[in-house]
Write an enzyme that holds these catalytic residues in place. Sequence first.
Site, PDB file in Angstrom:
ATOM      1  N   THR A  13       0.858  -1.198   0.000  1.00 48.52           N
ATOM      2  CA  THR A  13       0.000   0.000   0.000  1.00 48.52           C
ATOM      3  C   THR A  13       0.888   1.239   0.000  1.00 48.52           C
ATOM      4  O   THR A  13       0.687   2.177  -0.787  1.00 48.52           O
ATOM      5  CB  THR A  13      -0.939   0.001   1.224  1.00 48.52           C
ATOM      6  N   ASN A  44      -5.195 -10.085  -7.613  1.00 44.24           N
ATOM      7  CA  ASN A  44      -5.409 -10.693  -6.294  1.00 44.24           C
ATOM      8  C   ASN A  44      -6.737 -11.436  -6.174  1.00 44.24           C
ATOM      9  O   ASN A  44      -6.891 -12.301  -5.330  1.00 44.24           O
ATOM     10  CB  ASN A  44      -5.308  -9.638  -5.186  1.00 44.24           C
ATOM     11  N   GLN A  71       1.020 -10.041  -5.531  1.00 45.43           N
ATOM     12  CA  GLN A  71       0.468 -11.408  -5.534  1.00 45.43           C
ATOM     13  C   GLN A  71       1.339 -12.421  -6.260  1.00 45.43           C
ATOM     14  O   GLN A  71       1.069 -13.616  -6.184  1.00 45.43           O
ATOM     15  CB  GLN A  71      -0.938 -11.399  -6.161  1.00 45.43           C
ATOM     16  N   SER A 126       4.829  -6.907  -0.781  1.00 46.14           N
ATOM     17  CA  SER A 126       4.599  -7.004   0.675  1.00 46.14           C
ATOM     18  C   SER A 126       5.099  -8.354   1.174  1.00 46.14           C
ATOM     19  O   SER A 126       4.769  -9.391   0.594  1.00 46.14           O
ATOM     20  CB  SER A 126       3.093  -6.947   0.976  1.00 46.14           C
ATOM     21  N   ALA A 127       5.840  -8.343   2.293  1.00 48.48           N
ATOM     22  CA  ALA A 127       6.451  -9.583   2.804  1.00 48.48           C
ATOM     23  C   ALA A 127       5.424 -10.614   3.262  1.00 48.48           C
ATOM     24  O   ALA A 127       5.647 -11.814   3.137  1.00 48.48           O
ATOM     25  CB  ALA A 127       7.387  -9.241   3.959  1.00 48.48           C
ATOM     26  N   HIS A 128       4.285 -10.141   3.797  1.00 52.78           N
ATOM     27  CA  HIS A 128       3.359 -11.110   4.392  1.00 52.78           C
ATOM     28  C   HIS A 128       2.635 -11.967   3.354  1.00 52.78           C
ATOM     29  O   HIS A 128       1.920 -12.901   3.712  1.00 52.78           O
ATOM     30  CB  HIS A 128       2.358 -10.408   5.321  1.00 52.78           C
ATOM     31  N   CYS A 148     -15.765  -6.790  -0.121  1.00 51.48           N
ATOM     32  CA  CYS A 148     -17.048  -6.819  -0.838  1.00 51.48           C
ATOM     33  C   CYS A 148     -18.187  -6.700   0.164  1.00 51.48           C
ATOM     34  O   CYS A 148     -18.314  -7.518   1.063  1.00 51.48           O
ATOM     35  CB  CYS A 148     -17.115  -8.139  -1.591  1.00 51.48           C
ATOM     36  N   THR A 199      12.473   5.616  11.045  1.00 56.20           N
ATOM     37  CA  THR A 199      13.329   4.561  11.609  1.00 56.20           C
ATOM     38  C   THR A 199      12.909   3.209  11.039  1.00 56.20           C
ATOM     39  O   THR A 199      11.721   2.876  11.039  1.00 56.20           O
ATOM     40  CB  THR A 199      13.204   4.556  13.146  1.00 56.20           C
TER      41      THR A 199
END
Length: 372
Positions: A71, A150, A178, A199-201, A330, A242
Amino acid sequence: MVYLDNSATTKIYTEAYEEMLPYLLAEYGNPSSKYYEKANNSKVAIELSRERVSKLLGCSIEEVIFTSGSTESNNMIIKGVADFYHHKGKHIITSAAEHPSVLETCEFLVEKGFDVTFLPTDCFGRIDPVQLEREITAETILVSLMWGNNELGSLNDMNAISEVCKKRNVFLHTDATQVIGKLEVDLEDYPGITFLSCSAHKFHGPKGVGCAYLKQDQYGILTPITPLFHGGGQEGNIRSGTLAVHNIVGMGKAASITNDNLQYAIKSLGENEIYLHDLLQTKFGESISFNSDVKDKIPGILNVQFKGVNNELLLKQLAPYVSASTGSACSASKPSHVLAAAGYTIDEIRSSIRFSLSSLTTQKELDVFKEL
Ligand code: PMP
């Protein structure tokens, strides 16, 4: 119970979690501080992670800028390009099937006086590279198109898109959130890509961390953009704040495991997707159809329509056995913009569910569908 919402987020690799812990306890130094050991150790850990992520993406170490996730990277790149290059032109091209962090950012820029073309998509949410080329004008400063979708799992033709943008000398940003860990992403093979977000997750790293790729020129200078965050000048003055050392360490370890396991993951995701597809087909027959039945797609994402069934009610019923989602935020008043762009009716959208696998998903777990 089987977890099939891996496109929303994945389980962190145990090794990544374990590698993070020291940076929350003993090694809590600020990597921007100097001279003492705790600071140096944090700095070394950050740079190792940067190297690991760069290997996963096939880019130079210096081209990786850590952020809080896709994001932020999407916002940073799109707003950063718009601000830095607005004197060259005010036209941006994206698609109707992008993630809200791209769509809403573009809508924001429309309010600021930019002209944004939202390319239509085919029935799988993919844009046509020929149409993309037709839409590029002398005013176009950025093309922002997701690599893989996605909700449907379909892939844009990144080779063709990259070629068009290179030929027309326009910056290309791709939201690759994705596809990392489910596809080979070697940026060396895509010379037209100037920016990328991830994104890492989504690949078994921690939440709240990701990166932006900014291409460097032959002199090692990163493609300039206006920073989103102003402040202490971390990350080469591009992203102040940081650094979240523990998160970045977790991302680095997840990137390294993902890189090592990539061929296995691609194979396992593909095979298990077919296994799930066939299980559902046998179980539900004519009462379902597959929205993402396309050959060239992200392995492990299946978007399924349960004809005449409300998806929210179905998800609630499934919840004790299967964790899945509609694939978007949704609600009754806001059905999936991706399925809408792909041409589905409101009723079809409201009966669609996304099942998304990870390389950790097993066929034994998927067998839960036999018991339903
Ligand atoms: N882009 C895509 C394609 C995504 O799937 C997501 C996460 N659902 C994001 C961007 C945003 O990622 P994050 O929430 O980690 O910032």
